[in-house]
Design a protein around this motif. Structure first.
Motif, PDB file in Angstrom:
ATOM      1  N   SER A   1      -5.011  21.132  33.350  1.00 39.93           N
ATOM      2  CA  SER A   1      -6.358  21.287  32.803  1.00 39.93           C
ATOM      3  C   SER A   1      -6.610  22.702  32.283  1.00 39.93           C
ATOM      4  O   SER A   1      -5.830  23.625  32.538  1.00 39.93           O
ATOM      5  CB  SER A   1      -7.401  20.938  33.855  1.00 39.93           C
ATOM      6  OG  SER A   1      -7.457  21.988  34.796  1.00 39.93           O
ATOM      7  N   GLU A   2      -7.712  22.849  31.570  1.00 39.21           N
ATOM      8  CA  GLU A   2      -8.133  24.148  31.050  1.00 39.21           C
ATOM      9  C   GLU A   2      -8.229  25.209  32.147  1.00 39.21           C
ATOM     10  O   GLU A   2      -7.947  26.369  31.936  1.00 39.21           O
ATOM     11  CB  GLU A   2      -9.533  23.994  30.427  1.00 39.21           C
ATOM     12  CG  GLU A   2      -9.552  23.874  28.939  1.00 39.21           C
ATOM     13  CD  GLU A   2     -10.969  23.595  28.424  1.00 39.21           C
ATOM     14  OE1 GLU A   2     -11.321  24.169  27.386  1.00 39.21           O
ATOM     15  OE2 GLU A   2     -11.721  22.805  29.032  1.00 39.21           O
TER      16      GLU A   2
ATOM     17  N   ASP B   1      -3.998  21.278  28.191  1.00 35.50           N
ATOM     18  CA  ASP B   1      -5.283  21.590  27.557  1.00 35.50           C
ATOM     19  C   ASP B   1      -5.324  23.076  27.223  1.00 35.50           C
ATOM     20  O   ASP B   1      -5.512  23.913  28.095  1.00 35.50           O
ATOM     21  CB  ASP B   1      -6.437  21.205  28.497  1.00 35.50           C
ATOM     22  CG  ASP B   1      -7.777  21.162  27.772  1.00 35.50           C
ATOM     23  OD1 ASP B   1      -7.877  21.770  26.682  1.00 35.50           O
ATOM     24  OD2 ASP B   1      -8.709  20.533  28.300  1.00 35.50           O
ATOM     25  N   GLU B   2      -5.089  23.400  25.968  1.00 36.47           N
ATOM     26  CA  GLU B   2      -5.109  24.776  25.461  1.00 36.47           C
ATOM     27  C   GLU B   2      -4.193  25.725  26.239  1.00 36.47           C
ATOM     28  O   GLU B   2      -4.642  26.709  26.826  1.00 36.47           O
ATOM     29  CB  GLU B   2      -6.555  25.296  25.451  1.00 36.47           C
ATOM     30  CG  GLU B   2      -7.436  24.348  24.654  1.00 36.47           C
ATOM     31  CD  GLU B   2      -8.629  25.022  24.010  1.00 36.47           C
ATOM     32  OE1 GLU B   2      -8.662  26.267  23.984  1.00 36.47           O
ATOM     33  OE2 GLU B   2      -9.493  24.298  23.532  1.00 36.47           O
TER      34      GLU B   2
ATOM     35  N   HIS C   1      -1.743  16.022  33.880  1.00 37.18           N
ATOM     36  CA  HIS C   1      -2.691  16.748  33.028  1.00 37.18           C
ATOM     37  C   HIS C   1      -2.848  18.166  33.583  1.00 37.18           C
ATOM     38  O   HIS C   1      -3.287  18.333  34.719  1.00 37.18           O
ATOM     39  CB  HIS C   1      -4.016  15.950  33.084  1.00 37.18           C
ATOM     40  CG  HIS C   1      -5.203  16.648  32.526  1.00 37.18           C
ATOM     41  ND1 HIS C   1      -6.480  16.252  32.812  1.00 37.18           N
ATOM     42  CD2 HIS C   1      -5.319  17.698  31.696  1.00 37.18           C
ATOM     43  CE1 HIS C   1      -7.343  17.029  32.181  1.00 37.18           C
ATOM     44  NE2 HIS C   1      -6.668  17.918  31.498  1.00 37.18           N
TER      45      HIS C   1
ATOM     46  N   ARG D   1      -9.567  14.248  30.331  1.00 43.19           N
ATOM     47  CA  ARG D   1     -10.089  13.920  31.669  1.00 43.19           C
ATOM     48  C   ARG D   1     -10.210  12.413  31.847  1.00 43.19           C
ATOM     49  O   ARG D   1      -9.952  11.892  32.935  1.00 43.19           O
ATOM     50  CB  ARG D   1     -11.440  14.609  31.902  1.00 43.19           C
ATOM     51  CG  ARG D   1     -11.305  16.104  32.188  1.00 43.19           C
ATOM     52  CD  ARG D   1     -12.529  16.666  32.885  1.00 43.19           C
ATOM     53  NE  ARG D   1     -13.638  16.876  31.976  1.00 43.19           N
ATOM     54  CZ  ARG D   1     -13.813  17.987  31.261  1.00 43.19           C
ATOM     55  NH1 ARG D   1     -12.946  18.984  31.345  1.00 43.19           N
ATOM     56  NH2 ARG D   1     -14.855  18.106  30.463  1.00 43.19           N
TER      57      ARG D   1
ATOM     58  N   LYS E   1     -12.337  17.027  23.171  1.00 43.20           N
ATOM     59  CA  LYS E   1     -10.898  16.996  23.436  1.00 43.20           C
ATOM     60  C   LYS E   1     -10.596  17.005  24.939  1.00 43.20           C
ATOM     61  O   LYS E   1      -9.824  16.190  25.433  1.00 43.20           O
ATOM     62  CB  LYS E   1     -10.208  18.194  22.755  1.00 43.20           C
ATOM     63  CG  LYS E   1     -10.479  18.277  21.258  1.00 43.20           C
ATOM     64  CD  LYS E   1      -9.832  19.496  20.604  1.00 43.20           C
ATOM     65  CE  LYS E   1     -10.289  20.851  21.121  1.00 43.20           C
ATOM     66  NZ  LYS E   1     -11.697  21.188  20.811  1.00 43.20           N
ATOM     67  N   SER E   2     -11.223  17.938  25.640  1.00 39.62           N
ATOM     68  CA  SER E   2     -10.957  18.024  27.092  1.00 39.62           C
ATOM     69  C   SER E   2     -11.491  16.798  27.807  1.00 39.62           C
ATOM     70  O   SER E   2     -10.868  16.299  28.755  1.00 39.62           O
ATOM     71  CB  SER E   2     -11.610  19.278  27.685  1.00 39.62           C
ATOM     72  OG  SER E   2     -11.060  20.429  27.094  1.00 39.62           O
TER      73      SER E   2
END
Ligand SMILES: Nc1ncnc2c1ncn2[C@@H]1O[C@H](COP(=O)(O)OP(=O)(O)OP(=O)(O)O)[C@@H](O)[C@H]1O
Ligand SMILES: [Mg+2]
Length: 230
Positions: A83-84, A158-159, A81, A46, A41-42
């Motif tokens: 990110s995590e 992302d989460e 995006h 990316r 998923k990540s």
């Protein structure tokens, strides 16, 4: 609109995305990507934001081949995006972090700041505080607000609820719903049921492949999701 067509991606020769096709447009509301840990998923996010190369297939960002764009072009075109890792500047203040997010939109800085403080009042209360000293939930809100400062048409998260207490998680989902009234939100979530309830469309990813694609509510009912998570 962002479109991935039959993409393949790998890390050091180990393939992690297989023949994957998906798309997201600015009219989508909420689109969810769900799937077990390590599904890719990540990596997919990316790839879409130009941070990881593809080995095969094609990604277009509002019609332009991603190979012709660098990550800041992709932000300018309207895809951001979060990110995590959140990637906040811990030594800088909350407000400075928000200003950094506006590097492609200096013209509307004051207006966008006011909008973010309206959306996340806690950030205004703490605007002079070091970002690194915020709580986990506040840091996640700051990361999202910083992303919104670039005025995306599509915001990928992302989460966003990772590591948050249940009550804060509920607030986060409310915020996502609110944001999605103006901006399409492409969200990866561990809270699969909540994400699917919110999502107009959703993709289930397993072992680097999309194994199901449907409306959020249909996927919620489907045996795929049960099989993947039970
Ligand atoms: N930097 C990296 N170097 C090597 N392998 C990686 C790297 N990042 C991810 N991988 C591998 O690629 C695969 C997909 O990882 P990815 O992080 O995209 O999955 P994910 O679905 O986001 O998982 P999670 O739910 O745990 O965040 C995994 O097997 C992972 O070990
Ligand atoms: Mg991940």
């Amino acid at each position: 609109m962002i479109e991935a067509e039959e993409i393949e991606a790998s890390y050091g020769g180990i393939q992690v995305l297989w023949d994957l096709s998906m798309s997201v447009s600015e009219d989508d509301g909420v689109v969810a990507i769900v799937g077990p840990n390590g599904a890719g998923k990540s990596t997919l996010l990316r790839v879409l934001s130009g941070l990881h190369p593809i080995d095969d297939g094609r990604v277009t960002v509002w019609g332009d081949d991603i190979g012709t764009l660098d990550p800041s072009d992709i932000v300018r075109k309207g895809f951001v995006h979060v990110s995590e890792e959140r990637n906040l500047f811990g030594e800088m203040s909350v407000q400075e972090n928000l200003e950094m997010g506006a590097y492609t939109r200096r013209d509307a800085l004051a207006e966008n700041l006011a909008e973010m403080y309206d959306l996340f009042p806690v950030l205004e209360e703490r605007k002079d505080q070091r970002a690194g000293s915020l709580s986990g939930g506040e840091q996640q809100m700051l990361a999202i607000a910083r992303g919104l400062m670039a005025e995306p048409k599509i915001l990928a998260l992302d989460e966003p609820s990772e590591g948050l207490a249940p009550q804060i998680t509920s607030r986060m989902f409310e915020k996502i719903e609110e944001i999605s009234e103006d901006v399409t939100v492409l969200v990866i979530e561990q809270h699969v049921h909540r994400a699917l309830e919110l999502a107009e469309r959703a993709y289930l990813l397993e072992n680097g492949e999309i194994v199901a694609e449907d409306t959020g509510s249909a996927l919620l009912e489907s045996e795929h999701v049960e099989n993947a998570y039970l």
